[in-house]
Write an enzyme that holds these catalytic residues in place. Structure first.
Site, PDB file in Angstrom:
ATOM      1  N   HIS A 478       0.830  -1.204   0.000  1.00 31.31           N
ATOM      2  CA  HIS A 478       0.000   0.000   0.000  1.00 31.31           C
ATOM      3  C   HIS A 478       0.873   1.266   0.000  1.00 31.31           C
ATOM      4  CE1 HIS A 478      -3.492  -2.301   2.253  1.00 31.31           C
ATOM      5  NE2 HIS A 478      -3.371  -2.656   0.981  1.00 31.31           N
ATOM      6  N   PRO A 479       1.844   1.393  -0.901  1.00 33.77           N
ATOM      7  CA  PRO A 479       2.729   2.568  -0.859  1.00 33.77           C
ATOM      8  C   PRO A 479       1.988   3.839  -1.242  1.00 33.77           C
ATOM      9  CG  PRO A 479       3.103   1.342  -2.874  1.00 33.77           C
ATOM     10  CD  PRO A 479       2.144   0.517  -2.052  1.00 33.77           C
TER      11      PRO A 479
END
Length: 541
Positions: A478-479
């Protein structure tokens, strides 16, 4: 068959057909604008991407995964035993939204109100809620919080197994939290059944919902081309350079704007290759500086630690025969087997002792075994017993890192360093989450079904557990945050997503998040794309 001839000019050029890119491209095309959408990968029409249950196969077979994944790894993480963790990113229509777990989480209302409080007018919860409602087709009726008739189908799995049900009951009792009927509604807190973006046994990525099922005569999708840079002339973005599969280069012109939706790694990489980024870094790479901006800073991600229990009330075994049987049954009863839904069935948003008012811990539960050490070159085989895997998930990380260029070569992978666990509180939250999950799994509502904790195992506690977390922790893929939205000198884009100092250039994807939302980032990325379309068109949602 000869090579397809692609157009070389449109009103808008959108780079990246992921969760945000498909949404913004479709919104513009719906309004009659001519749009070219460029994707580095190929089609998502395979059953591999359409059937929700295929996620297990997608991520367990490295030879299969490399067909749709960029193949990125994080730089050695000095606070995590110098491990080089995988940084999975979808290289296919739909982007990472075509290969993820389909967990549909909007985020906590406070997340968006905090964005607005930092000066990002129009991004408060009341604003983004309108976009969320517009884009979804919720299984229930439209309401104050839910939308009906949008392009993205959202539902609860109506067939969760007994292991998931008892996990929810045990968590509610042990942690003294409610069973929340809709964590995307009035409140996020409590145990819940997972909501997923699926419908009729099909994954509803933005590629499917906005593009495949849309009627978009002014949209042209161009696949298998890598964008190497934005063409900037006299301070204005006028197009992009594309490298084709065989190495040929061509320029696609934008009469109005270029919109980067290449994700938290891709968008900053393209900006830096174009001369927009930290001046000293660009000069070191031999790139002429056009705009000195903090591109690539503020990178952060969620982290989780998996735990697995042998139980007697999960219907699933992680064996080739069991999985193959599910595929076979799905052919005759499509939509009625585990293939029709996400593997994630139950979850929770709860508070650790370090919480500052909103949940800082997310739980996931899947009725399958989950092999540890997913970043190892040789994968461990999953345990074949009926199992329940649960995950302690840090959703408000304090650690921050960077995306940088390895070189001026656009085909070289960027240097990705989120600086995981550099802030001590992040490790404390993960460890406390494990202890909370152990308490839940010892609760009478589920304990009678539990045979043993076999990953990591009860022998790990205290300092020994902290050390083991460093071996097992993984990002949740989930960058966010690497092209931060804001109104100060730390910002790359303003609240209208315009790159500071450059005309005709915007970024619309998870990279613009000032801070990560509390929960999975796919639905917020869809929302950002939808919001971007409205902003560009000057619409009021």
């Amino acid at each position: 068959m000869g090579k397809r001839s692609y157009s070389s000019e449109a009103d808008y050029v959108v780079v990246g057909a992921g969760s945000a890119g498909c949404a913004v491209a479709a919104r513009l095309a719906e309004a009659g604008e001519q749009v070219i959408l460029i994707e580095a990968g190929g089609s998502d029409k395979s059953i591999m991407f359409k059937r929700p249950g295929m996620i297990t196969m997608i991520h367990s077979d490295p030879s299969l995964k490399k067909r749709f994944d960029w193949g990125y790894y994080l730089s050695p993480q000095k606070h995590v035993l110098n491990r080089k963790l995988p940084a999975t990113r979808g290289r296919v229509m739909g982007g990472s939204g075509s290969v993820n777990g389909m967990i549909f989480v909007r985020g906590n209302a406070e997340n968006f109100d905090s964005w607005e409080a930092e000066g990002n007018k129009g991004w408060g919860y009341a604003d983004v809620l309108k976009s969320y409602k517009r884009m979804e087709d919720w299984q229930g009726p439209a309401s104050e919080y839910r939308g009906k008739g949008g392009p993205i189908k959202v539902l609860e799995n109506p067939h969760i197994c007994d292991a998931a049900k008892t996990f929810i009951a045990a968590g509610a009792d042990e942690l003294d939290v409610p069973v929340n009927p809709d964590y995307n509604g009035a409140s996020q807190d409590g145990m819940h059944v997972i909501q997923e973006n699926t419908g009729r046994g099909i994954r509803y990525s933005t590629s499917r919902g906005y593009i495949t099922e849309g009627t978009l005569s002014t949209l042209e999708v161009q696949m298998r081309g890598v964008v190497s840079r934005v063409v900037i002339e006299q301070g204005r973005a006028t197009g992009v350079e594309v490298i084709e599969k065989r190495g040929e280069r061509r320029v696609v012109r934008a009469r109005k704007e270029v919109i980067l939706s290449a994700g938290a790694f891709g968008s900053p990489q393209i900006l830096m290759l174009s001369g927009i980024g930290p001046a000293q870094h660009l000069e070191e790479k031999g790139i002429r500086v056009i705009g000195d901006l903090p591109v690539g800073d503020n990178l952060h991600d969620h982290l989780f630690v998996p735990m697995t229990y042998a139980v007697d009330n999960s219907p699933h075994r992680s064996t080739a025969f069991h999985f193959g049987s599910g595929i076979a049954k799905d052919r005759f009863k499509p939509g009625e087997t585990f293939m029709a839904h996400s593997v994630f069935e139950a979850g929770a948003f709860v508070h650790t002792s370090l919480s500052t008012g909103v949940p800082d811990m997310q739980f996931f539960a899947i009725p399958w075994s989950y092999p540890p050490f997913q970043d190892e070159p040789v994968r461990l085989r999953p345990d074949k017993r009926p199992s329940l895997s649960v995950f302690s998930t840090l959703i408000r990380p304090k650690s921050r890192g960077t995306v940088r260029l390895a070189s001026a070569d656009p085909m070289a992978a960027p240097l990705i360093d989120p600086n995981l666990l550099s802030e001590p509180d992040d490790l404390k939250v993960l460890v406390e989450g494990i202890e909370m999950l152990r308490a839940v799994m010892s609760n009478s509502a589920i304990a009678k079904h539990v045979k043993e904790e076999y990953e990591p195992g009860p022998a790990y506690s205290g300092d020994k557990l902290k050390d083991e977390v460093l071996r097992r922790v993984s990002t949740v893929y989930h960058p966010v945050g690497s092209c931060r939205m804001g109104v100060d000198e730390r910002a790359v884009v303003d609240p209208e997503l315009r790159v500071r100092g450059i005309e005709g250039l915007r970024v619309a994807d998870a990279s613009i998040m000032p801070s990560i939302i509390g929960g999975n980032t796919n639905a917020p990325s869809m929302m950002i794309g939808d919001m971007a379309g409205a902003i560009v068109l000057g619409e009021t949602l």
